[in-house]
Scaffold this motif. Structure first.
Motif, mmCIF file in Angstrom:
data_model
loop_
_atom_site.group_PDB
_atom_site.id
_atom_site.type_symbol
_atom_site.label_atom_id
_atom_site.label_comp_id
_atom_site.label_asym_id
_atom_site.label_seq_id
_atom_site.Cartn_x
_atom_site.Cartn_y
_atom_site.Cartn_z
ATOM 1 N N SER A 68 -56.501 39.285 -13.434
ATOM 2 C CA SER A 68 -55.585 38.441 -14.205
ATOM 3 C C SER A 68 -55.586 37.024 -13.642
ATOM 4 C CB SER A 68 -54.168 39.012 -14.146
ATOM 5 O OG SER A 68 -53.647 38.934 -12.825
ATOM 6 N N PRO A 69 -55.413 36.020 -14.487
ATOM 7 C CA PRO A 69 -55.389 34.630 -14.010
ATOM 8 C C PRO A 69 -54.326 34.385 -12.941
ATOM 9 C CG PRO A 69 -55.601 34.701 -16.402
ATOM 10 C CD PRO A 69 -55.347 36.095 -15.955
ATOM 11 N N THR A 108 -43.432 44.226 -16.508
ATOM 12 C CA THR A 108 -42.812 43.866 -17.785
ATOM 13 C C THR A 108 -43.390 42.583 -18.384
ATOM 14 O OG1 THR A 108 -41.018 42.817 -16.524
ATOM 15 C CG2 THR A 108 -40.645 45.062 -17.320
ATOM 16 N N GLY A 109 -44.595 42.189 -17.913
ATOM 17 C CA GLY A 109 -45.322 41.107 -18.574
ATOM 18 C C GLY A 109 -44.971 39.703 -18.150
ATOM 19 N N HIS A 110 -44.626 39.524 -16.860
ATOM 20 C CA HIS A 110 -44.314 38.191 -16.344
ATOM 21 C C HIS A 110 -45.171 37.896 -15.111
ATOM 22 C CE1 HIS A 110 -40.875 37.927 -19.049
ATOM 23 N NE2 HIS A 110 -40.473 39.117 -18.625
ATOM 24 N N PRO A 111 -46.489 37.757 -15.284
ATOM 25 C CA PRO A 111 -47.379 37.582 -14.128
ATOM 26 C C PRO A 111 -47.160 36.291 -13.361
ATOM 27 C CG PRO A 111 -48.578 37.254 -16.181
ATOM 28 C CD PRO A 111 -47.226 37.777 -16.560
ATOM 29 N N THR A 112 -46.806 35.224 -14.043
ATOM 30 C CA THR A 112 -46.595 33.951 -13.347
ATOM 31 C C THR A 112 -45.412 34.053 -12.390
ATOM 32 O OG1 THR A 112 -47.484 32.712 -15.214
ATOM 33 C CG2 THR A 112 -46.137 31.490 -13.633
ATOM 34 N N LEU A 130 -35.040 45.986 -18.709
ATOM 35 C CA LEU A 130 -36.282 45.310 -19.087
ATOM 36 C C LEU A 130 -36.142 43.791 -19.056
ATOM 37 C CD1 LEU A 130 -37.591 47.554 -22.008
ATOM 38 C CD2 LEU A 130 -38.401 47.470 -19.644
ATOM 39 N N ASN A 131 -34.911 43.321 -18.943
ATOM 40 C CA ASN A 131 -34.700 41.874 -18.800
ATOM 41 C C ASN A 131 -34.940 41.513 -17.342
ATOM 42 O OD1 ASN A 131 -33.981 39.210 -18.966
ATOM 43 N ND2 ASN A 131 -31.952 39.579 -19.838
ATOM 44 N N THR A 132 -36.206 41.598 -16.927
ATOM 45 C CA THR A 132 -36.525 41.504 -15.506
ATOM 46 C C THR A 132 -36.426 40.087 -14.952
ATOM 47 O OG1 THR A 132 -38.865 41.485 -16.158
ATOM 48 C CG2 THR A 132 -37.946 43.569 -15.377
ATOM 49 N N LEU A 133 -36.445 39.073 -15.790
ATOM 50 C CA LEU A 133 -36.242 37.720 -15.285
ATOM 51 C C LEU A 133 -34.827 37.584 -14.717
ATOM 52 C CD1 LEU A 133 -37.999 35.613 -18.071
ATOM 53 C CD2 LEU A 133 -38.878 36.190 -15.804
ATOM 54 N N ILE A 191 -39.580 43.232 -6.616
ATOM 55 C CA ILE A 191 -39.270 42.327 -7.724
ATOM 56 C C ILE A 191 -40.559 41.863 -8.406
ATOM 57 C CG2 ILE A 191 -38.420 40.012 -8.283
ATOM 58 C CD1 ILE A 191 -36.250 40.437 -6.152
ATOM 59 N N ALA A 192 -41.560 41.500 -7.599
ATOM 60 C CA ALA A 192 -42.832 41.034 -8.151
ATOM 61 C C ALA A 192 -43.477 42.106 -9.015
ATOM 62 C CB ALA A 192 -43.771 40.634 -7.019
ATOM 63 N N TRP A 193 -43.434 43.354 -8.543
ATOM 64 C CA TRP A 193 -43.999 44.438 -9.355
ATOM 65 C C TRP A 193 -43.234 44.606 -10.662
ATOM 66 C CZ3 TRP A 193 -41.159 48.952 -10.507
ATOM 67 C CH2 TRP A 193 -41.845 49.822 -11.369
#
Length: 322
Positions: free
Chosen positions: A308-309, A257-261, A209-212, A250-252
């Motif tokens: 989403s923005p 996991t809540g990192h749209p930017t 879950l540490n997707t960054l 990766i983008a998905w």
């Protein structure tokens, strides 16, 4: 000497590790040793493991990460075959028997792989992952295009692991992908056991879950791979395709996991590897996100994404003239 060595890297695993061990002890195949490497846990992992000490080889080390824990386990392993099990996963009863038999039938191979079932924290089924449908041949091209790595679902010939060397401890999330790529480049062959053999538990403390970190490392591993000078010409021809699908995946994961930017950043990078129009790319990204989400047993909310923005900003960027 045991035929199979099973290595469990443990870090703060008090919640699930007993179930992982019980699943090994319940296997229909018993010619194995269990090595648990406690990687500096600060919870009650050591206490939970006390009742199992007569059934396992238990070692402790300062916290150095999962790669170092696996390397320590490999240094101790005596088996001809090596299996890895994450502390929160569970083996189905025939896992070892099926994969050992596959090695016996195919002495030329160095890896046996199989499918897995995604389950929630309580063990309830979410989805079955059967990667052999999309990657029937796990040659180098098959691995790179799909890279269906889950160590708990795999087994390795020990001699090949000795030949390739240790897990690269600079990676916290992608050391498994990196070592598999090195094995395949050395000529290690893989065979499928086309069955579900392990339960891959999804819960709120999964390392994945540490997707960054995961995103950065997966891309770094691919960058390092394609920087090699010994890549076969046939693989060089699919480099752009592999990079593209890796970036979209990766983008998905980042969006999931809540990192749209950060998702937007990787999708922008993906565009440079795909000779499609920008509108086609947007549609394909939605389709791929839907597919990846379905693999996790979930319905993808397209409207939530497109409204989403981060997505709106991405669209405005991509449809600009020129």
């Amino acid at each position: 000497m045991p035929q199979v060595s099973i290595i469990i890297p443990a870090y703060n695993g008090e919640r699930f590790i007993a179930k992982a061990l019980d699943s090994i002890l319940a296997q229909t195949y018993s010619d194995c040793e269990i090595i648990v490497v406690n990687d500096g846990s600060t919870d009650q992992t050591a206490a939970v493991l006390l009742p199992y000490h007569h059934q396992i080889r238990y070692v402790e080390q300062p916290n150095r990460g999962v790669a170092a824990a696996r390397n320590q386990g490999m240094a101790l392993a005596q088996g001809e075959l090596i299996a890895f099990l994450d502390q929160d996963d569970v083996l189905l009863p025939n896992k070892l028997a099926l994969q050992v038999e596959c090695f016996a039938q195919h002495p030329e191979i160095g890896i046996v792989h199989s499918g897995w079932r995604l389950v929630d924290a309580e063990g309830n089924r979410l989805a079955d992952i059967e990667p052999w449908h999309e990657a029937p041949q796990l040659d180098l091209a098959g691995w790179l295009k799909r890279m269906p790595v889950l160590l708990s679902a795999m087994m390795f010939r020990h001699s090949w692991l000795k030949r390739v060397g240790e897990f690269d401890s600079q990676f916290k999330q992608a050391c498994d992908v990196e070592i598999v790529q090195r094995l395949i480049m050395l000529g290690c062959q893989t065979a499928w056991v086309p069955e579900i053999t392990v339960l891959y538990r999804q819960h709120d403390q999964n390392d994945s879950l540490n997707t960054l970190v995961q995103a950065e490392e997966v891309w770094t591993v691919q960058e390092q791979f394609f920087a090699r000078s010994d890549i076969p010409p046939t693989i060089r021809q699919i480099e752009r395709e592999c990079r593209y699908y890796t970036l979209v995946w990766i983008a998905w994961r980042l969006y999931h996991t809540g990192h749209p930017t950060e998702m937007s950043r990787y999708l922008e990078k993906a565009l440079s590897y795909r000779p499609s129009t920008r509108t086609e790319a947007l549609m394909q990204w939605i389709e791929l996100f839907q597919r990846y989400e379905a693999e996790y047993g979930k319905q993808f909310d397209v409207q939530q994404l497109t409204q989403s923005p981060a997505w709106q900003q991405l669209v405005s960027l991509l449809v600009k003239p020129g």
